[in-house]
Every structure is written in structure tokens, then in C-alpha cells.
Design a protein around this motif. Structure first.
Motif, PDB file in Angstrom:
ATOM      1  N   ILE A  38       0.711  -1.286   0.094  1.00 48.07           N
ATOM      2  CA  ILE A  38       0.115   0.007   0.061  1.00 48.07           C
ATOM      3  C   ILE A  38       0.941   1.227  -0.060  1.00 48.07           C
ATOM      4  O   ILE A  38       0.541   2.210  -0.643  1.00 48.07           O
ATOM      5  CB  ILE A  38      -0.881  -0.005   1.124  1.00 48.07           C
ATOM      6  N   ALA A  39       2.025   1.324   0.740  1.00 43.36           N
ATOM      7  CA  ALA A  39       2.811   2.417   0.740  1.00 43.36           C
ATOM      8  C   ALA A  39       3.501   2.637  -0.524  1.00 43.36           C
ATOM      9  O   ALA A  39       3.913   3.810  -0.847  1.00 43.36           O
ATOM     10  CB  ALA A  39       3.892   2.165   1.884  1.00 43.36           C
ATOM     11  N   ALA A  40       3.770   1.635  -1.330  1.00 43.07           N
ATOM     12  CA  ALA A  40       4.422   2.006  -2.606  1.00 43.07           C
ATOM     13  C   ALA A  40       3.269   2.355  -3.648  1.00 43.07           C
ATOM     14  O   ALA A  40       3.854   2.890  -4.774  1.00 43.07           O
ATOM     15  CB  ALA A  40       4.839   0.704  -3.019  1.00 43.07           C
ATOM     16  N   LEU A  41       2.098   2.494  -3.251  1.00 37.49           N
ATOM     17  CA  LEU A  41       1.153   3.044  -4.309  1.00 37.49           C
ATOM     18  C   LEU A  41       1.444   4.591  -4.432  1.00 37.49           C
ATOM     19  O   LEU A  41       1.546   5.130  -3.465  1.00 37.49           O
ATOM     20  CB  LEU A  41      -0.227   2.546  -3.875  1.00 37.49           C
ATOM     21  N   GLU A  42       1.099   5.030  -5.532  1.00 35.83           N
ATOM     22  CA  GLU A  42       0.888   6.612  -5.646  1.00 35.83           C
ATOM     23  C   GLU A  42      -0.265   7.034  -5.044  1.00 35.83           C
ATOM     24  O   GLU A  42      -0.141   8.262  -4.469  1.00 35.83           O
ATOM     25  CB  GLU A  42       0.863   6.894  -7.225  1.00 35.83           C
ATOM     26  N   LEU A  93      -6.605  -1.242   7.843  1.00 36.79           N
ATOM     27  CA  LEU A  93      -7.244  -0.484   6.715  1.00 36.79           C
ATOM     28  C   LEU A  93      -7.930   0.681   7.144  1.00 36.79           C
ATOM     29  O   LEU A  93      -8.058   1.735   6.642  1.00 36.79           O
ATOM     30  CB  LEU A  93      -8.141  -1.522   5.924  1.00 36.79           C
ATOM     31  N   ASP A  94      -8.640   0.424   8.270  1.00 36.16           N
ATOM     32  CA  ASP A  94      -9.386   1.578   9.252  1.00 36.16           C
ATOM     33  C   ASP A  94      -8.374   2.740   9.637  1.00 36.16           C
ATOM     34  O   ASP A  94      -8.604   3.836   9.145  1.00 36.16           O
ATOM     35  CB  ASP A  94      -9.951   1.069  10.272  1.00 36.16           C
ATOM     36  N   PHE A  95      -7.184   2.324  10.121  1.00 38.34           N
ATOM     37  CA  PHE A  95      -6.254   3.211  10.491  1.00 38.34           C
ATOM     38  C   PHE A  95      -5.702   4.081   9.126  1.00 38.34           C
ATOM     39  O   PHE A  95      -5.553   5.291   9.225  1.00 38.34           O
ATOM     40  CB  PHE A  95      -5.022   2.558  11.343  1.00 38.34           C
ATOM     41  N   MET A  96      -5.643   3.415   8.066  1.00 38.16           N
ATOM     42  CA  MET A  96      -5.190   4.140   6.986  1.00 38.16           C
ATOM     43  C   MET A  96      -6.323   4.767   6.267  1.00 38.16           C
ATOM     44  O   MET A  96      -5.913   5.574   5.267  1.00 38.16           O
ATOM     45  CB  MET A  96      -4.269   3.038   6.009  1.00 38.16           C
ATOM     46  N   GLY A  97      -7.450   4.686   6.679  1.00 39.07           N
ATOM     47  CA  GLY A  97      -8.553   5.327   5.933  1.00 39.07           C
ATOM     48  C   GLY A  97      -8.800   4.385   4.521  1.00 39.07           C
ATOM     49  O   GLY A  97      -9.254   5.354   3.584  1.00 39.07           O
ATOM     50  N   ILE A  98      -8.543   3.364   4.322  1.00 35.79           N
ATOM     51  CA  ILE A  98      -8.647   2.639   3.122  1.00 35.79           C
ATOM     52  C   ILE A  98     -10.148   2.033   3.192  1.00 35.79           C
ATOM     53  O   ILE A  98     -10.304   1.101   4.084  1.00 35.79           O
ATOM     54  CB  ILE A  98      -7.585   1.642   2.702  1.00 35.79           C
ATOM     55  N   ALA A  99     -10.958   2.060   2.318  1.00 37.83           N
ATOM     56  CA  ALA A  99     -12.185   1.372   2.071  1.00 37.83           C
ATOM     57  C   ALA A  99     -12.065  -0.071   1.902  1.00 37.83           C
ATOM     58  O   ALA A  99     -11.081  -0.468   1.447  1.00 37.83           O
ATOM     59  CB  ALA A  99     -12.922   1.909   0.876  1.00 37.83           C
ATOM     60  N   TYR A 100     -12.823  -0.714   2.422  1.00 40.56           N
ATOM     61  CA  TYR A 100     -13.135  -2.146   2.124  1.00 40.56           C
ATOM     62  C   TYR A 100     -14.603  -2.610   2.598  1.00 40.56           C
ATOM     63  O   TYR A 100     -15.440  -1.942   3.062  1.00 40.56           O
ATOM     64  CB  TYR A 100     -12.089  -3.112   3.276  1.00 40.56           C
TER      65      TYR A 100
END
Length: 151
Positions: A38-42, A93-100
């Protein structure tokens, strides 16, 4: 749009990545490896995880019951570890604010049906039970978005 299908597992999750509707990656990744990916994504703006909801399982399927208490307990422990792995992934994912989104487990997924998996996805590379299952749950999310977009 990037959809990441996940088959939760206690050591390494089955992971399938769909980019703009095409299956582009299959892997087995631990939580730290997913974090690194995830960190490597733009950007994570158009990223959604589609997770098999093993937390919904409050029992051991009769097909997995082996008759002996010790064997049954071992299966139950394994299921519990997978549930904990899913919970940790969702917390991350919640911590990073990423939808799931989560989807109920089904015996109709492609885990044990390599031919159906290849037919639906066009994947020609190697796969295993975990990555095919992850691909199925990614495909579920992808299909739902396709149906919604066509309305």
C-alpha cells in the motif's frame, strides 16, 4: 480503480489485484507486506479491499469436522487464527483510511476450481487455492461495481 481481493489467513493472506477491471497480480502476503505494498502506491483514493468475511463463521463446517475432539479443536483454532488475521487487516485498513467491504464465505468460490477461475479472469499464470479464493472475492466487488455502473 484498484480492487484487492483478500482470502484471510493467519500467516499470509491470499491477495488478488484488479486494476481497471483486469486481474494483474496474485500473491500471498503477510500484513506487513500488505502495508508495504500500500505504501508503494501513488494514491489510495481509488483503492478498495474486498475481503472474505471469515469473522462471520461462528462454527466449524461439518465437512471439516473430523470426528475426534482433538482434530475438531485444531480446525476451530485454525479458523480462529484466520478470523484474528482478518480483524487485524481491517483494523489496519481503518487506520489508513482505506475502504473495504466484506463478503460472506461461499463454497462456490474458485478456490478449488482452477478452470472456472481461468475462464472468469483470463489468468494464465500460476495460482493456488488461497489466491484463487482472493480473486473470487475481488471479482465479486468488481462485478457489483460493473452492474451498478450499467444502471
Amino acid at each position: 480503480m484498484i480492487i484487492v481481493g483478500i482470502d484471510p489467513d493467519s500467516t499470509a493472506h491470499g491477495v488478488a489485484v484488479y486494476r481497471d477491471g483486469e486481474l494483474t497480480e496474485l500473491a500471498e502476503l503477510s500484513l506487513p507486506q500488505i502495508r508495504q505494498w500500500i505504501a508503494a502506491l501513488e494514491s489510495t483514493n481509488n483503492l478498495i479491499f474486498s475481503i472474505e468475511n471469515v469473522l462471520a463463521q461462528n462454527f466449524v463446517y461439518s465437512r471439516n469436522a473430523l470426528g475426534k475432539k482433538a482434530a475438531h479443536a485444531k480446525v476451530a483454532l485454525s479458523v480462529g487464527r484466520c478470523q484474528q488475521a482478518q480483524a487485524e487487516l481491517m483494523r489496519e485498513l481503518d487506520f489508513m483510511g482505506i475502504a473495504y467491504e466484506v463478503h460472506a464465505p461461499t463454497g462456490y468460490n474458485w478456490a478449488k476450481n482452477k478452470d472456472q477461475f481461468a475462464k472468469q479472469t483470463g489468468w494464465k499464470g500460476s495460482s493456488n487455492v488461497e489466491t484463487r479464493s482472493a480473486a473470487f472475492f475481488g471479482w465479486v466487488a468488481l462485478s457489483a461495481r460493473s452492474r451498478h455502473a450499467s444502471k
